[in-house]
Design an enzyme around this catalytic site. Structure first.
Site, PDB file in Angstrom:
ATOM      1  N   LYS A   1       0.863  -1.184   0.000  1.00  0.00           N
ATOM      2  CA  LYS A   1       0.000   0.000   0.000  1.00  0.00           C
ATOM      3  C   LYS A   1       0.895   1.229   0.000  1.00  0.00           C
ATOM      4  O   LYS A   1       1.637   1.468   0.948  1.00  0.00           O
ATOM      5  CB  LYS A   1      -0.909  -0.002   1.231  1.00  0.00           C
ATOM      6  CG  LYS A   1      -1.914   1.147   1.237  1.00  0.00           C
ATOM      7  CD  LYS A   1      -2.862   1.023   2.424  1.00  0.00           C
ATOM      8  CE  LYS A   1      -3.816   2.216   2.452  1.00  0.00           C
ATOM      9  NZ  LYS A   1      -3.863   2.843   3.768  1.00  0.00           N
TER      10      LYS A   1
ATOM     11  N   HIS B   1      -4.380   2.728  14.808  1.00  0.00           N
ATOM     12  CA  HIS B   1      -4.743   1.336  14.524  1.00  0.00           C
ATOM     13  C   HIS B   1      -3.558   0.424  14.813  1.00  0.00           C
ATOM     14  O   HIS B   1      -2.431   0.894  14.975  1.00  0.00           O
ATOM     15  CB  HIS B   1      -5.146   1.181  13.052  1.00  0.00           C
ATOM     16  CG  HIS B   1      -3.998   1.380  12.107  1.00  0.00           C
ATOM     17  ND1 HIS B   1      -3.466   2.633  11.828  1.00  0.00           N
ATOM     18  CD2 HIS B   1      -3.238   0.488  11.395  1.00  0.00           C
ATOM     19  CE1 HIS B   1      -2.464   2.506  10.982  1.00  0.00           C
ATOM     20  NE2 HIS B   1      -2.288   1.209  10.720  1.00  0.00           N
TER      21      HIS B   1
ATOM     22  N   ASP C   1      -1.695  -3.070  13.004  1.00  0.00           N
ATOM     23  CA  ASP C   1      -1.707  -3.813  11.741  1.00  0.00           C
ATOM     24  C   ASP C   1      -2.202  -5.238  11.982  1.00  0.00           C
ATOM     25  O   ASP C   1      -1.819  -5.870  12.958  1.00  0.00           O
ATOM     26  CB  ASP C   1      -0.298  -3.864  11.127  1.00  0.00           C
ATOM     27  CG  ASP C   1       0.132  -2.519  10.569  1.00  0.00           C
ATOM     28  OD1 ASP C   1      -0.707  -1.600  10.518  1.00  0.00           O
ATOM     29  OD2 ASP C   1       1.311  -2.384  10.190  1.00  0.00           O
TER      30      ASP C   1
ATOM     31  N   HIS D   1      -0.535   2.639  16.279  1.00  0.00           N
ATOM     32  CA  HIS D   1       0.199   3.709  15.602  1.00  0.00           C
ATOM     33  C   HIS D   1      -0.732   4.501  14.680  1.00  0.00           C
ATOM     34  O   HIS D   1      -1.845   4.068  14.380  1.00  0.00           O
ATOM     35  CB  HIS D   1       1.398   3.157  14.809  1.00  0.00           C
ATOM     36  CG  HIS D   1       1.034   2.108  13.795  1.00  0.00           C
ATOM     37  ND1 HIS D   1       0.727   0.797  14.134  1.00  0.00           N
ATOM     38  CD2 HIS D   1       0.940   2.163  12.441  1.00  0.00           C
ATOM     39  CE1 HIS D   1       0.469   0.105  13.045  1.00  0.00           C
ATOM     40  NE2 HIS D   1       0.576   0.915  12.003  1.00  0.00           N
TER      41      HIS D   1
END
EC number: 1.14.20.4
Length: 380
Positions: free
Chosen positions: A213, A232, A234, A288
């Site tokens: 991404k 969020h 990962d 993060h």
């Protein structure tokens, strides 16, 4: 396909204030500061830098020292700068150059690669859609596609311009896959497991997917009100990140937001939820987010190493579970974990909205009481 306004177009339109959909909730705004000033801070904890030069050393003592440092960072932070990682700097620069050139194209040209999340076409050029009741948006556009294994790629979705994009990205993905194996091996040893255990548990060479991404964060006229990416963790096993040396990554560590320094020629690596689950919480998947600024465009290249969605049931490994340390996570496939996180986020947003509505009602009542008291005073 519904037309989506790109953040880049919005940023280039000359606006001096951002639309309300991009303004973060008030409780978040208190912690959003100038990222350039934040990056310069020398006091407080700093994201660890791990030198991987000796990760496969013939000398056992030297090798074990390197593995121990990697393990310590994974246990404590769950994120680190990797240096001497074995990926040629020239290749990383090629990847960055082609990504920058793609995002330098006119929006109309990039739209030829647009994804369509509504129909499940997630690969391609996109912007975050409002997927919650508050309509919250992030200050970024992106390009998302699977880069490894090679037989699962769809090159028809990859940019044809610039011409080096496919070759540079393909070569980089191969190098990252080799690096992932080295890291999985070291992290397995760090848990007292067989060296190939963690990699097998996430799909091995055949099944582990590498999804890239490219995040494009345009200049923002009110960076103190927005986020490039909201807080969020990962979902991946590992995430590897390159960036264009513009600060923006923040980690929630020790109860506060810490801004990661820009370390030349490094790759940022996150431990994701998948490894946190397998290790029963020993390895950390850190919260993060990404800040934006009004001076420089920030671009990052994140590659998520993900297990197959349905084939593997993720749960704490038996060796990680004991009477003193019972299983912290229920068995779920990767797809179920994704759905659980989305559902939990929606529930949290509903609770937050309800709380805000209750606060507004209380505030309104207090104002009505004040007005009534004033009237009474006037009458007296």
């Amino acid at each position: 396909m519904v037309a989506v306004e790109r953040v880049e177009s919005l940023a280039n339109s000359g606006i001096i204030s951002i639309p309300k959909e991009y303004i973060r909730p008030k409780e978040e705004l208190e912690s959003i500061n100038d990222v350039f000033l934040e990056e310069k801070k020398e006091d407080g904890p700093q994201v660890p830098t791990i030198d991987l030069q000796d990760i496969e050393s013939e000398d056992q003592i030297i090798r074990e020292k390197c593995i121990e440092e990697l393990k310590k960072a994974a246990l404590d932070w769950g994120v680190m700068h990797l240096i001497n990682h074995g990926i040629p700097v020239e290749l990383m620069e090629r990847v960055k150059k082609t990504g920058e050139e793609f995002f330098g194209l006119d929006v109309e040209e990039k739209e030829k690669y647009a994804n369509d999340q509504a129909t499940g076409k997630i690969q391609g050029y996109g912007s975050k859609l409002a997927n919650n009741a508050s309509g919250q948006l992030e200050w970024e556009d992106y390009f998302f596609h699977l880069v490894y294994p090679e037989d699962k790629r769809d090159l028809s979705l990859w940019p044809k311009t610039p011409t080096d994009y496919i070759e540079a990205t393909s070569e980089y993905a191969k190098c990252l896959r080799l690096l992932a194996t080295k890291v999985f091996k070291a992290l397995s040893i760090g848990l007292g497991l067989e060296p190939d255990r963690l990699e097998k548990e996430v799909g091995g060479l055949e099944e582990l997917l590498l999804q890239m991404k490219i995040n494009y964060y345009p200049k923002c006229p009110q960076p103190e009100l927005a986020l490039g990416v909201e807080a969020h963790t990962d979902v991946s096993a590992l995430t590897f990140i390159l960036h264009n040396m513009v600060p923006g990554l923040q980690l929630f560590y020790g109860g506060k937001w810490i801004t990661a320094k820009c370390v030349p020629d490094s790759i940022v690596m996150h431990i994701g939820d998948t490894l946190e689950i397998l290790s029963n919480g020993k390895y950390k998947s850190i919260l993060h987010r990404g800040l934006v600024n009004k001076e420089k465009v920030r671009i990052s290249w994140a590659v998520f190493c993900e297990p197959p969605k349905e084939k593997i049931v993720l749960k704490p490994l038996p060796e990680m579970v004991s009477v003193e340390s019972p299983a912290k996570f229920p068995p779920r496939t990767f797809a179920q974990h994704l759905a659980h996180k989305l559902f939990r986020k929606e529930q949290e947003e509903l609770v937050s909205e309800k709380k805000e509505q209750e606060e507004l009602v209380t505030e309104k009542k207090e104002q009505e009481v004040l007005v009534t008291e004033k009237k009474d005073q006037v009458c007296v």
